[in-house]
Design a protein around this motif. Structure first.
Motif, PDB file in Angstrom:
ATOM      1  N   THR A 341       0.835  -1.211   0.000  1.00 53.82           N
ATOM      2  CA  THR A 341       0.000   0.000   0.000  1.00 53.82           C
ATOM      3  C   THR A 341       0.861   1.249   0.000  1.00 53.82           C
ATOM      4  N   PHE A 342       1.954   1.260   0.786  1.00 49.62           N
ATOM      5  CA  PHE A 342       2.866   2.407   0.782  1.00 49.62           C
ATOM      6  C   PHE A 342       3.512   2.578  -0.587  1.00 49.62           C
ATOM      7  N   ASP A 343       3.873   1.468  -1.235  1.00 50.51           N
ATOM      8  CA  ASP A 343       4.548   1.554  -2.533  1.00 50.51           C
ATOM      9  C   ASP A 343       3.606   2.028  -3.636  1.00 50.51           C
ATOM     10  N   PRO A 370      -4.672   3.949   2.068  1.00 52.64           N
ATOM     11  CA  PRO A 370      -3.596   4.909   2.358  1.00 52.64           C
ATOM     12  C   PRO A 370      -4.128   6.287   2.738  1.00 52.64           C
ATOM     13  N   PHE A 371      -3.405   6.960   3.633  1.00 49.63           N
ATOM     14  CA  PHE A 371      -3.580   8.390   3.895  1.00 49.63           C
ATOM     15  C   PHE A 371      -2.545   9.110   3.044  1.00 49.63           C
ATOM     16  N   LEU A 372      -3.018   9.868   2.050  1.00 44.74           N
ATOM     17  CA  LEU A 372      -2.100  10.497   1.093  1.00 44.74           C
ATOM     18  C   LEU A 372      -1.752  11.905   1.533  1.00 44.74           C
ATOM     19  N   SER A 373      -0.479  12.287   1.327  1.00 45.01           N
ATOM     20  CA  SER A 373      -0.039  13.655   1.575  1.00 45.01           C
ATOM     21  C   SER A 373      -0.285  14.496   0.322  1.00 45.01           C
ATOM     22  N   ALA A 374       0.153  15.771   0.387  1.00 46.42           N
ATOM     23  CA  ALA A 374      -0.084  16.678  -0.739  1.00 46.42           C
ATOM     24  C   ALA A 374       0.627  16.221  -2.007  1.00 46.42           C
ATOM     25  N   ASP A 375       1.780  15.558  -1.875  1.00 45.87           N
ATOM     26  CA  ASP A 375       2.524  15.105  -3.055  1.00 45.87           C
ATOM     27  C   ASP A 375       2.086  13.724  -3.539  1.00 45.87           C
ATOM     28  N   THR A 377       2.047  10.840  -1.888  1.00 46.82           N
ATOM     29  CA  THR A 377       2.652   9.675  -1.247  1.00 46.82           C
ATOM     30  C   THR A 377       1.846   9.293  -0.002  1.00 46.82           C
ATOM     31  N   ALA A 378       1.905   8.028   0.325  1.00 48.32           N
ATOM     32  CA  ALA A 378       1.158   7.536   1.486  1.00 48.32           C
ATOM     33  C   ALA A 378       1.972   7.765   2.752  1.00 48.32           C
ATOM     34  N   GLN A 379       1.386   8.471   3.724  1.00 51.47           N
ATOM     35  CA  GLN A 379       2.051   8.727   4.993  1.00 51.47           C
ATOM     36  C   GLN A 379       1.623   7.741   6.069  1.00 51.47           C
ATOM     37  N   TYR A 380       0.368   7.344   6.015  1.00 51.21           N
ATOM     38  CA  TYR A 380      -0.155   6.361   6.958  1.00 51.21           C
ATOM     39  C   TYR A 380      -1.013   5.363   6.188  1.00 51.21           C
TER      40      TYR A 380
END
Length: 772
Positions: A341-343, A370-375, A377-380
């Motif tokens: 999921t992170f990948d 996934p919890f996505l950041s502004a860019d 990518t998954a942060q959590y």
């Protein structure tokens, strides 16, 4: 201000200096006059002394005149004093011309008086002469007395006038000094007041302005202005006050905005607190286990259900690694869904059978989001677990029941089909043997027997594909070419036509070409049978990328999707769930093994097969196969043409019937052949051939030898003797992993039982060509 102070002090000093100069002038004049008065007083004293001396001489003369009053010593002494006094008076000081003239006259009279007296003294013997001289001396003395008396009166008058004039001048000096002091005092007071006002007024205004500003009157200005430092200070103060006002206004606006932000933040924090409490309640009220994992696999939050699943208290879970908490492992799992999921930054799903950290076996259905950041990518990652152990147990029970039913159907179907096939084989063989001489009829019967045997082989292969065996022997294949050739072969000569829609850049797949061809064959046959009146089968291939959020139960990755659609009668909804069961069929013709075998083949390729059908409209089957983004189309091995060859072949098989048929087939292909009954014998024969200079070019070995060494161990021994040995594995057990991955076990090729002479020849030729 400094210039003003300097100018004021200079004016005060100049005025005081002017008064002092004037007073000094008057004092100098008065001093001169007083000195003159003193000299006049001295002269007056001399005159008085002169008069006194004259009077004394006169008295002496008058006394001498008498016979009894004659005293020459007294006259001489007084005369000397008179002469001295007259001389001192004449030489005492400078006088006005008339006074000087009078003094000269006095001096002359004194000289004359002195002469008369001298004559008087020297003529003492002649009484007449003495009397005349005495008389002349007395007259001269009287005249001298009169003159000195007149001079004395004039001197007294002059002295009085001069004294009065000196007193007047002294009074003027006193007035000037007093006036100067008074005016200087007044001017000093005025200057002090002016300077004090000049200092205190701007200072007062500055103090008042600072007080007003301190009380909140920001922006207050001073009306004071001049060319002094205080004027510059007032101007700069006004500039500073205006700048302070602007800054205050800006600060007030910023403070107001900050206050609004603080109010909004407080409201947001209050709302967040309420929302956090609400979400916490919701989070803990969810019956399924939930946890949130960061990129270090640490659990940052977990609900009560997750804590109960792990049999731990929630505070002891936060901060621990998810793989340690769930499985007691020191590192992440190899197939970690959280890592995937992170990948991919996309949701994932998996069903997993595992043993928990507490030692309990369980089935889990795991979803990750996934919890996505502004860019992007998954942060959590939110990990949602569902314990489906009970469901799986129930499904297993249902599946067991269904399998029992299927086994019953399968057993009956197999018995029926194999009895039919054996009937055909035995009947044809008996017929061939009953013909006394016509070989043509016997050959026809043998051909029919072969056809029945091939059908039995196909039946066996289809059974193996959905059993525990049937592992695919994979190689890179062109799906477009494989699908097109298979579909055209099936529909050749039928009343059904195929339409193909395939892109030029279709990805290749690592598959068992024969098994995938059988899948396409089975699906196309079913589509053809679903359109008894004819129609069109539309076959479409597409490159697709499957993500974790897709409805297709596949791991995220690249796939080739094969869609085979017909316009036939369709399938009833209640029957769709059973179309992949063995020996289940909605058609009058067919065994029902085709789709079941196809489903098993696709699953063993890590793919997926799905069906969509509308009764009366048609059916579409979608096949997903893992793909490689490669444009190279490899050459298929089954395109290699059969031909005879030369060389020595060693066959190892413990079954005499199989060994005898294989030896005869290899002889028919043109090779010299020897045989062995187990692996040990094969190794000894191969070693003897090498020592005798007649080594074997190919060794064909059976895997399973119940009473001796099998092919897997034998090939290891052979490679110790000859690293370049060319060995072919042959077995009727397709569930053995050596058949699917023969290269990893030291073999150069594979041929599955049962095989025909054509397949055996191609296997031998392929190995010899590759190794040559």
């Amino acid at each position: 201000m400094k210039r003003k102070i300097i100018l004021s002090l200079c004016a005060l000093f100049l005025f005081f200096t002017t008064g002092a100069v004037v007073a000094s002038t008057y004092v100098t004049d008065i001093t001169s006059r007083l000195s003159h008065l003193l000299k006049l007083h001295h002269i007056e004293n001399l005159r008085r002394e002169l008069v006194s001396n004259i009077q004394t001489v006169q008295a002496d003369l008058y006394t001498v005149y008498t016979p009894e009053g004659h005293d020459m010593d007294s006259i001489v002494r007084n005369m000397a004093v008179l002469e001295n006094s007259a001389r001192q008076c004449a030489n005492a000081c400078h006088h006005q011309p008339e006074i000087q003239s009078q003094l000269k006259e006095v001096e002359s009279n004194v000289a004359e008086y002195e002469a008369h007296l001298s004559y008087y003294i020297t003529a003492a013997a002649n009484s007449d002469m003495i009397q005349r001289i005495k008389s002349d001396a007395a007259i001269s003395g009287n005249r001298l007395l009169a003159l000195t008396e007149r001079m004395s009166m004039e001197a007294s008058r002059k002295l009085g006038d001069m004294t009065t004039e000196a007193m007047v001048k002294i009074e003027k000096v006193r007035v000037i000094i007093v006036a100067t002091l008074i005016f200087t005092f007044i001017l000093g007071v005025w200057v002090s007041i002016r300077l004090t006002v000049s200092v205190t007024r701007p200072v007062g205004e500055l103090l008042n302005a600072t007080r007003i500003i301190a009380e909140g009157g920001v922006g207050h200005t001073i009306g004071y202005s001049d060319n002094t430092e205080f004027g510059g200070l007032a101007s700069n103060f006004n500039i500073m006050s205006k700048a302070l006002k602007e800054s205050y206004n800006k600060l007030t606006a910023a403070n107001h905005a900050l206050q609004l932000q603080m109010d909004e933040r407080i409201q947001a924090e209050n709302a967040l607190t309420i929302s956090e409490a609400f979400l916490g309640n919701v989070f803990n009220s969810i019956r399924d286990p939930l946890c949130i994992v960061d990129r270090d696999y640490a659990i940052v939050r977990a609900n009560d259900a997750y804590a109960r699943l792990q049999k731990k208290d929630p505070p002891f879970i936060i901060g621990t690694k998810c793989y340690t908490t769930a499985f007691g492992k020191p590192e992440p799992c190899a197939d970690c869904i959280v890592l995937r999921t992170f990948d991919t930054a996309s949701p994932q799903w998996v069903e997993k059978y595992e043993r928990g950290a507490n030692g309990e076996d369980r089935w889990l259905e795991i979803y990750t989001y996934p919890f996505l950041s502004a860019d992007g990518t998954a942060q959590y990652v939110v990990k949602h677990l569902r314990d489906i152990t009970q469901r799986k147990m129930m499904e297993d029970e249902v599946l067991k029941a269904r399998k029992l039913d299927s086994v019953g159907v399968l057993a009956g179907g197999l018995a029926h089909d194999f009895n039919n096939l054996l009937t055909s084989i035995l009947g044809n063989i008996n017929l061939a043997r009953s013909y006394p001489s016509p070989q043509i009829k016997a050959l026809e019967r043998l051909n029919e027997a072969e056809r029945a045997a091939l059908r039995a082989q196909d039946l066996t292969q289809q059974l193996l594909t959905f059993s525990k065996g049937g592992a695919p022997v994979k190689s890179a294949s062109s799906i477009a070419e494989l699908v097109t050739e298979t579909a055209r072969f099936v529909t050749t000569g039928s009343h059904v036509r195929c339409e193909f829609d395939m892109p030029d850049d279709l990805w290749t797949c690592d598959v068992d070409a024969g098994q995938i061809s059988r899948v396409v064959h089975n699906i196309v046959v079913n589509a053809e049978q679903a359109m008894p009146g004819g129609g069109t089968i539309r076959i479409t291939c597409r490159n697709v990328v499957v993500g974790g959020s897709d409805s297709v139960p596949l791991a995220a990755g690249d796939y080739v999707k094969i869609s085979i659609a017909d316009t036939g009668v369709g399938i009833q909804p209640e029957m769709i769930g059973r179309i992949f069961d063995p020996y289940f069929s909605t058609k009058q013709k067919g065994s029902g093994l085709g789709l079941a075998a196809s489903y098993s083949i696709v699953k063993k390729h890590d793919g997926h097969i799905a069906v969509q059908s509308v009764p009366g409209v048609g059916t579409t089957l979608d096949v997903y196969l893992p793909a490689d983004r490669c444009a190279v189309t490899p050459v298929r091995h089954d395109e290699i043409q059969h031909s005879t060859g030369k060389g020595r072949v060693l066959v190892m098989d413990d079954e005499e019937l199989v060994r005898g048929v294989a030896v005869e087939m290899i002889k028919q292909l043109g090779y010299d052949v020897d045989y062995a009954t187990d692996g040990s014998e094969a190794v000894e024969r191969y070693k003897a051939g090498m020592l005798g200079g007649s080594r074997y070019d190919v060794v064909i070995m059976d895997l399973s030898v119940p009473r001796g060494m099998g092919g897997k161990d034998a090939v290891e021994r052979l490679r110790e003797i000859d690293p370049n040995v060319r060995a072919i594995v042959s077995s009727g057990y397709s569930n053995d992993p050596v058949m699917a991955e023969f290269g990893k076990h030291g073999f150069s090729g594979v041929v599955a039982k049962p095989y025909r002479i054509l397949e055996l020849g191609r296997a031998i030729q392929r190995v010899m060509n590759v190794e040559a």
